[in-house]
Structure formats: C-alpha cells, structure tokens
Design a protein around this motif. Structure first.
Motif, mmCIF file in Angstrom:
data_model
loop_
_atom_site.group_PDB
_atom_site.id
_atom_site.type_symbol
_atom_site.label_atom_id
_atom_site.label_comp_id
_atom_site.label_asym_id
_atom_site.label_seq_id
_atom_site.Cartn_x
_atom_site.Cartn_y
_atom_site.Cartn_z
ATOM 1 N N VAL A 7 52.310 4.556 25.119
ATOM 2 C CA VAL A 7 51.089 3.981 24.550
ATOM 3 C C VAL A 7 50.823 4.580 23.182
ATOM 4 N N THR A 8 50.636 3.736 22.171
ATOM 5 C CA THR A 8 50.183 4.223 20.868
ATOM 6 C C THR A 8 48.673 4.050 20.782
ATOM 7 N N GLY A 9 48.031 4.885 19.978
ATOM 8 C CA GLY A 9 46.579 4.780 19.831
ATOM 9 C C GLY A 9 45.827 5.247 21.061
ATOM 10 N N ALA A 10 46.432 6.170 21.827
ATOM 11 C CA ALA A 10 45.819 6.611 23.081
ATOM 12 C C ALA A 10 44.522 7.379 22.871
ATOM 13 N N THR A 11 44.279 7.869 21.660
ATOM 14 C CA THR A 11 43.030 8.591 21.393
ATOM 15 C C THR A 11 41.911 7.655 20.949
ATOM 16 N N GLY A 12 42.206 6.381 20.782
ATOM 17 C CA GLY A 12 41.213 5.418 20.343
ATOM 18 C C GLY A 12 40.399 4.858 21.499
ATOM 19 N N PHE A 13 39.406 4.046 21.170
ATOM 20 C CA PHE A 13 38.507 3.476 22.180
ATOM 21 C C PHE A 13 39.273 2.588 23.158
ATOM 22 N N VAL A 14 39.982 1.600 22.633
ATOM 23 C CA VAL A 14 40.741 0.697 23.501
ATOM 24 C C VAL A 14 41.912 1.449 24.142
ATOM 25 N N GLY A 15 42.629 2.222 23.334
ATOM 26 C CA GLY A 15 43.797 2.928 23.839
ATOM 27 C C GLY A 15 43.480 3.864 24.985
ATOM 28 N N SER A 16 42.357 4.562 24.917
ATOM 29 C CA SER A 16 41.997 5.495 25.989
ATOM 30 C C SER A 16 41.712 4.755 27.291
ATOM 31 N N HIS A 17 41.127 3.563 27.189
ATOM 32 C CA HIS A 17 40.890 2.774 28.395
ATOM 33 C C HIS A 17 42.191 2.210 28.959
ATOM 34 N N ILE A 18 43.131 1.899 28.074
ATOM 35 C CA ILE A 18 44.447 1.455 28.541
ATOM 36 C C ILE A 18 45.122 2.580 29.321
ATOM 37 N N VAL A 19 45.038 3.795 28.781
ATOM 38 C CA VAL A 19 45.610 4.958 29.464
ATOM 39 C C VAL A 19 44.979 5.124 30.844
ATOM 40 N N LYS A 20 43.669 5.016 30.920
ATOM 41 C CA LYS A 20 42.961 5.168 32.198
ATOM 42 C C LYS A 20 43.425 4.102 33.191
ATOM 43 N N ALA A 21 43.549 2.851 32.725
ATOM 44 C CA ALA A 21 43.978 1.761 33.609
ATOM 45 C C ALA A 21 45.410 1.988 34.092
ATOM 46 N N LEU A 22 46.252 2.494 33.205
ATOM 47 C CA LEU A 22 47.629 2.779 33.599
ATOM 48 C C LEU A 22 47.686 3.899 34.630
ATOM 49 N N MET A 23 46.836 4.902 34.458
ATOM 50 C CA MET A 23 46.804 6.010 35.407
ATOM 51 C C MET A 23 46.349 5.559 36.787
ATOM 52 N N GLU A 24 45.546 4.507 36.813
ATOM 53 C CA GLU A 24 45.058 3.993 38.094
ATOM 54 C C GLU A 24 46.071 3.069 38.763
ATOM 55 N N ALA A 25 47.121 2.686 38.023
ATOM 56 C CA ALA A 25 48.190 1.873 38.596
ATOM 57 C C ALA A 25 49.204 2.803 39.243
ATOM 58 N N ALA A 26 49.416 2.636 40.513
ATOM 59 C CA ALA A 26 50.190 3.609 41.290
ATOM 60 C C ALA A 26 51.652 3.715 40.867
ATOM 61 N N THR A 27 52.212 2.663 40.287
ATOM 62 C CA THR A 27 53.650 2.666 40.006
ATOM 63 C C THR A 27 53.973 2.823 38.528
ATOM 64 N N ILE A 28 53.045 3.421 37.778
ATOM 65 C CA ILE A 28 53.249 3.542 36.336
ATOM 66 C C ILE A 28 53.129 4.996 35.897
ATOM 67 N N LYS A 29 54.059 5.419 35.065
ATOM 68 C CA LYS A 29 54.001 6.734 34.423
ATOM 69 C C LYS A 29 53.738 6.532 32.934
#
Length: 327
Positions: A7-29
């Motif tokens: 993920v690029t832009g992980a420190t941004g507003f949208v990017g941080s929420h993308i990171v959170k959503a990915l972390m909640e997906a059980a099969t994604i690193k």
C-alpha cells in the motif's frame, strides 16, 4: 489463499483506512503500513514518487494499492502534474518488474468531472482541463491543478496497463472519492472507499467484466438541512454548537452511480454502503470521544477563531458573540 498487498500512502486519510480494512481481511498480509504486527511489514520510503524501493520488499507481493498522491500544500504547483505522472509510473513500474499481478489505483472524482452540475458521470468521462498554463492562471489554481494531476496520472496508468495487459494479469482500477463536505453533495464514507479497494483485489478479470474503471459515491443523499436536523435530534447535547445559519443548497446531494456495475465488479451491493446517518454519527462521536480525552488531559479545547480557515465560507459574528459559518 493468502495475498500480500503493498500500500502506498498508508499514512494518509484514505490510505490508513485501506490499511485497516486490509488488516480486518483474514487472508491478507501487508507489505507496508503505519502500524506493526504479525501480518505487517513497515517500509519507510523517503519519496514514493521518485525513490527506488528495495526489490526484496516487492518480492512475493501479489497486489499494489496505490493511494499516494502529491498534494499542493507540500508540492509546488508547477510540479504537481509531472510528479503525479512520474510518481504513479515509478511505483507501478517497479511493482510490475517485481512480478506484482494486480494494481488498484485509488483516484479522485476530480479527474472525471468538468463541473459539479451534471447529474451523472460514466466511466468514459474525463475532466476537460488539458493545459497546465491555463490552470496556473486560474483563480482556483490549487484545486484545478490537483484535478488535472489526478487525470493525467490515471491516463498514463491506463496507457501502461494497455501495454502490459497483453502479457500480464488484469489490472484493477477502482476510481473512488472520499467524503468531503459541505463543498458539494457528492460523498462516500471513507470506510466504503477502503472496502472497495479490498474487494477490488478479488475482482473478476478484465476478460470477463471488461475495463474496471469505477466511479463510486454513496447511494444516499447528503442534504445539509436535513442532516443538521438529524444531528440535533440524535445528539441534543450538541444543539448549541451547531450552525445557526441556513446550510448551503446544492444542485445535487448525491451522484447517481452504476451500482449494478459496482456489484458486478466488486461484489458490493447498494444496500451495503454506510448510510448518511451512520456516517454522521460515527464521525461526530469520534470527534466527541477525542475531545473528551483531551479535556481529561487538561487540554483547552476552546476553538481559537484566529486559526479557523474554511474554504468558501466566512465567519460571521452573531449578536450573542458566537460565530457561525456563512456562505
């Protein structure tokens, strides 16, 4: 099957929420993020738009979600367009060479619309701004340069995809818009933006569903007077803090989207988007929780009016000394 996502832009507003959503997906690193954990690897990149990433970082990565973008407050206006273009190609070209099979670009409605007066936009629409000099002479240079930078960054990626897709697996481009009001009535909960990015990872191939450029906004109206009334009733303790002037009126309070197409590509139904009321309460309750925490820490939460800046608004003093935002 577990996927590894960069993920690029992980420190941004949208990017941080993308990171959170990915972390909640059980099969994604995750290969990059702003937090640490068993399924995360944090990668510090000085300049995502110019730097070369250690090839070992991208080794074994299945998908790239590109959410980073230059922003006028940190990038000189004259560099916005070239940095957007070269920056997008920089990270995507490195990912492609490393064997990454899917790319999801999180874009902006700004690259699509010519004005905010049209009731509908299709995935074939682009804003008409083409000459940077015209943008620089505009009274709204910052917003228009941002729009043209997003447009040309996306165009160059589609050109890249057209050349690569004959050899590589399908590219997935989810074109999204994060919540930003009250500038206009088009909005979407940022959690839905993140959800769309995650769902895009498993979207059917282009050979099945065609080009995957999606315009996605909320299916729910954001009519400000009604929203203000709802908030006053749902959180009566805030009544004295709400706007006393009439909210601005807009030509449209939501952007009609092709939700059948969204469901076909992403598997997300119209009724699965957050409602307006859910978004408002979640947002406001988050602010209140933070304010309460600050108060307990002894932090003065009184608003310093000298620090207030609201685009397209002015502050007007009322007879009782309070201030309201006025169009």
């Amino acid at each position: 099957m577990t996927q590894t996502v960069f993920v690029t832009g992980a420190t941004g507003f949208v990017g941080s929420h993308i990171v959170k959503a990915l972390m909640e997906a059980a099969t994604i690193k995750l290969a990059t993020s702003t937090v640490t954990g068993d399924r995360l690897r944090v990668v510090e990149v000085n300049d995502i738009f110019e730097d070369k990433i250690d090839p070992d970082v991208l080794k074994g990565v299945d998908a790239l979600i590109h959410a980073a973008t230059p922003w006028p407050t940190s990038t000189p206006l004259e560099q916005m367009v070239p940095r957007s273009i070269s920056g997008a190609l920089n990270i995507i070209d490195q990912a492609e060479k490393a064997g990454v099979k899917s790319v999801i670009m999180t874009g902006s409605l700004a690259s699509v619309v010519n004005s905010f007066t049209e009731p509908f936009y299709s995935d074939d629409d682009w804003n008409s701004i083409t000459i940077k000099e015209q943008v620089l002479s505009s009274k709204e240079a910052m917003e228009e340069i941002y729009a043209v930078s997003k447009k040309y960054a996306e165009l160059v990626i589609w050109k890249w995809a057209g050349n690569i897709l004959m050899l590589r697996s399908p590219l997935t481009a989810a074109h999204l818009w994060a919540i930003r009001y009250p500038d206009f009535g088009f909005w979407i909960d940022v959690r839905d933006v993140a959800k769309c990015d995650v769902k895009a990872l498993k979207a059917p191939p282009t050979s099945v569903v065609g080009r995957k450029r999606l315009i996605i906004t909320s299916p729910h109206d954001m009519e400000y007077a009604d929203a203000l009334k709802f908030l006053a009733e749902a959180r009566p303790q805030l009544k004295s803090r709400l706007n006393k002037t009439d909210p601005p009126k807009r030509m449209h309070y939501r952007l009609p989207c092709d939700f059948a197409r969204i469901e076909e590509v992403l598997g997300i139904k119209k009724e699965q988007f957050f409602t307006r009321n859910e978004t408002i309460l979640n947002k406001i309750d988050g602010y209140l929780a933070l304010e309460e925490k600050w108060v307990k820490q002894g932090i003065d939460t009184t608003l310093d009016q000298s620090l207030v800046f609201v685009s397209d608004y002015r502050l007007e003093n009322t007879e009782n000394g309070t201030s309201n935002f006025v169009m």
